[in-house]
Design an enzyme around this catalytic site. Sequence first.
Site, PDB file in Angstrom:
ATOM      1  CD  GLN A 192      -7.404  13.917  -8.078  1.00  0.00           C
ATOM      2  OE1 GLN A 192      -7.291  13.570  -6.910  1.00  0.00           O
ATOM      3  NE2 GLN A 192      -7.146  13.104  -9.076  1.00  0.00           N
ATOM      4  CD  GLU A 195      -1.986   8.398  -7.916  1.00  0.00           C
ATOM      5  OE1 GLU A 195      -2.328   8.266  -9.103  1.00  0.00           O
ATOM      6  OE2 GLU A 195      -1.205   9.286  -7.533  1.00  0.00           O
ATOM      7  CG  ASP A 215       9.852  13.144  -3.609  1.00  0.00           C
ATOM      8  OD1 ASP A 215       9.451  13.576  -4.708  1.00  0.00           O
ATOM      9  OD2 ASP A 215       9.560  12.027  -3.171  1.00  0.00           O
ATOM     10  NE  ARG A 217       6.217  13.406 -13.294  1.00  0.00           N
ATOM     11  CZ  ARG A 217       5.575  13.862 -12.225  1.00  0.00           C
ATOM     12  NH1 ARG A 217       6.234  14.293 -11.192  1.00  0.00           N
ATOM     13  NH2 ARG A 217       4.245  13.876 -12.221  1.00  0.00           N
ATOM     14  N   GLY A 268       5.578  17.395 -11.235  1.00  0.00           N
ATOM     15  CA  GLY A 268       4.194  17.618 -11.662  1.00  0.00           C
ATOM     16  C   GLY A 268       3.772  19.038 -11.320  1.00  0.00           C
ATOM     17  CG  ASP A 313       4.295  13.157  -1.110  1.00  0.00           C
ATOM     18  OD1 ASP A 313       4.530  14.333  -1.435  1.00  0.00           O
ATOM     19  OD2 ASP A 313       4.526  12.191  -1.857  1.00  0.00           O
ATOM     20  CB  THR A 335       3.636  17.724  -4.125  1.00  0.00           C
ATOM     21  OG1 THR A 335       2.787  16.621  -4.455  1.00  0.00           O
ATOM     22  CG2 THR A 335       3.977  17.639  -2.655  1.00  0.00           C
ATOM     23  CG  HIS A 363      -3.377  14.643 -14.966  1.00  0.00           C
ATOM     24  ND1 HIS A 363      -3.513  13.314 -15.284  1.00  0.00           N
ATOM     25  CD2 HIS A 363      -2.080  14.833 -14.641  1.00  0.00           C
ATOM     26  CE1 HIS A 363      -2.337  12.722 -15.165  1.00  0.00           C
ATOM     27  NE2 HIS A 363      -1.457  13.620 -14.782  1.00  0.00           N
ATOM     28  CG  ASP A 401       1.051  13.740  -4.554  1.00  0.00           C
ATOM     29  OD1 ASP A 401      -0.067  13.838  -5.085  1.00  0.00           O
ATOM     30  OD2 ASP A 401       2.073  13.382  -5.174  1.00  0.00           O
ATOM     31  NE  ARG A 411     -25.938   3.326 -11.158  1.00  0.00           N
ATOM     32  CZ  ARG A 411     -26.098   3.983 -12.299  1.00  0.00           C
ATOM     33  NH1 ARG A 411     -25.767   5.253 -12.385  1.00  0.00           N
ATOM     34  NH2 ARG A 411     -26.581   3.375 -13.354  1.00  0.00           N
ATOM     35  NE  ARG A 470     -22.886   2.859 -13.993  1.00  0.00           N
ATOM     36  CZ  ARG A 470     -23.494   1.675 -13.989  1.00  0.00           C
ATOM     37  NH1 ARG A 470     -23.002   0.675 -13.254  1.00  0.00           N
ATOM     38  NH2 ARG A 470     -24.596   1.487 -14.686  1.00  0.00           N
ATOM     39  N   GLY A 502      -2.288  11.108  -5.299  1.00  0.00           N
ATOM     40  CA  GLY A 502      -1.599  11.149  -4.006  1.00  0.00           C
ATOM     41  C   GLY A 502      -0.305  10.374  -4.017  1.00  0.00           C
ATOM     42  NE  ARG A 503       4.539  11.017  -7.160  1.00  0.00           N
ATOM     43  CZ  ARG A 503       4.898  10.915  -8.436  1.00  0.00           C
ATOM     44  NH1 ARG A 503       5.463   9.823  -8.871  1.00  0.00           N
ATOM     45  NH2 ARG A 503       4.719  11.895  -9.280  1.00  0.00           N
TER      46      ARG A 503
HETATM   47  O1  F6P Z   1       2.839  14.151  -7.610  1.00  0.00           O
HETATM   48  C1  F6P Z   1       1.704  14.693  -8.176  1.00  0.00           C
HETATM   49  C2  F6P Z   1       0.945  13.679  -8.995  1.00  0.00           C
HETATM   50  O2  F6P Z   1      -0.197  14.300  -9.515  1.00  0.00           O
HETATM   51  C3  F6P Z   1       0.585  12.391  -8.268  1.00  0.00           C
HETATM   52  O3  F6P Z   1      -0.528  12.533  -7.421  1.00  0.00           O
HETATM   53  C4  F6P Z   1       0.369  11.456  -9.427  1.00  0.00           C
HETATM   54  O4  F6P Z   1       0.611  10.120  -9.053  1.00  0.00           O
HETATM   55  C5  F6P Z   1       1.383  11.919 -10.431  1.00  0.00           C
HETATM   56  O5  F6P Z   1       1.731  13.244 -10.095  1.00  0.00           O
HETATM   57  C6  F6P Z   1       0.913  11.863 -11.867  1.00  0.00           C
HETATM   58  O6  F6P Z   1       1.988  12.177 -12.678  1.00  0.00           O
HETATM   59  P1  F6P Z   1       1.869  12.554 -14.230  1.00  0.00           P
HETATM   60  O7  F6P Z   1       1.337  13.945 -14.328  1.00  0.00           O
HETATM   61  O8  F6P Z   1       3.259  12.436 -14.721  1.00  0.00           O
HETATM   62  O9  F6P Z   1       0.918  11.579 -14.843  1.00  0.00           O
END
Ligand code: F6P
Length: 341
Positions: free
Chosen positions: A275, A222, A103, A72, A11, A129, A125, A273, A127, A162, A267, A170-171
């Site tokens: 982010q 997520e 990774d 990927r 990503g 991680d 990343t 994306h 994330d 609300r 809500r 964040g995977r």
């Molecule tokens: O690893 C980065 C990330 O943005 C994760 O936070 C998310 O789960 C994933 O990639 C989304 O992947 P794609 O862009 O393939 O939808």
Amino acid sequence: IKTIGILTGGGDCPGLNAVIRAVVKTAHLYDYSVIGIRNGWKGIVEGEVEPLTEFSVTGILPKGGTILGTSRTNPLKSEEQTQQMLSNLKRFGIDAVVAVGGDDTLSVATRLHQMNIPVVGIPKTIDNDLSGTDYTFGFDTAVSIVTDAIDRLHTTAESHHRIMVLEVMGRHAGWIATIAGIAGGADQILIPEVPFDIDDVCEGLKKRRERGKKFSIVVIAEGAKPTDMNNFVTASSKVDEFGHEQLGGIGHLLGRAIEERVGSETRVTVLGHVQRGGSPTAHDRVLATRYGVKAVQQIHEGNYGVMVALHGDKIVPIPLSDAITQKKVDPELYEMARIFY
Ligand code: F6P
């Protein structure tokens, strides 16, 4: 070494262009030429490469995304692609590879190193991680985007009394949710590392309302999971007015469960994306630049099979094999956030 190949895989994230620029400029300082490999490992399999000069990288420092493109693709999944990758590295005269990725991308780099190809990895990343480094670049930018979103949700939540649920990326890790949740003053933060009990979450929100707080912000990663999926989904699955079953992601399921159980209008925002887009923060630009410079220096010193990593305030090389396990959120930090619930 005469020629360095550079690729960005997985990503995308803000700061990739800052790395590319730093690698090209540092390489030229040592008189290496640089070849850009398009679209991650896919580009070397398919022979899509281009020379990178200092003119190719002019003006890209503040730009999001990657000028090289990404994918990927993991060539190790097929023997044919692995062979194609090895023969194309030779064909284009690439003597060493700088692989910028998470990774999956770095696992291919590790394998290349085992096949005696000079390779250096750079951790990337949003994330955060990847173990072995304190921070990956891209994370700080994602955190500031999410923090800004929480600030914006606060004002509208307060006006309408609300509960606002914000689902963030964040995977399998809860870094973005935890750090941005603390920065934005979230009232509940739910992350994959600590499965949540929907009854506890709703109890907390009710108590807050009883204390006179008329709105709440819940940030959910997520990858977060409930302790009891049956209890959670029964409460929240719903058929819409057209008779379609509405499932949605975890954020939507949570929003429905909260509305049903707490009885406050709720809500849901799924930030997605956004982010990963746009210009990197100053912090990510500097970190990405430092990684790029250090990676080329490793090649110059003949120190291959390493990933450059941030340890405290220093960038240091660590074995690539140490880099690819998942880094979990520090439980102490996560617990601290609960003080403010
Ligand atoms: O690893 C980065 C990330 O943005 C994760 O936070 C998310 O789960 C994933 O990639 C989304 O992947 P794609 O862009 O393939 O939808």
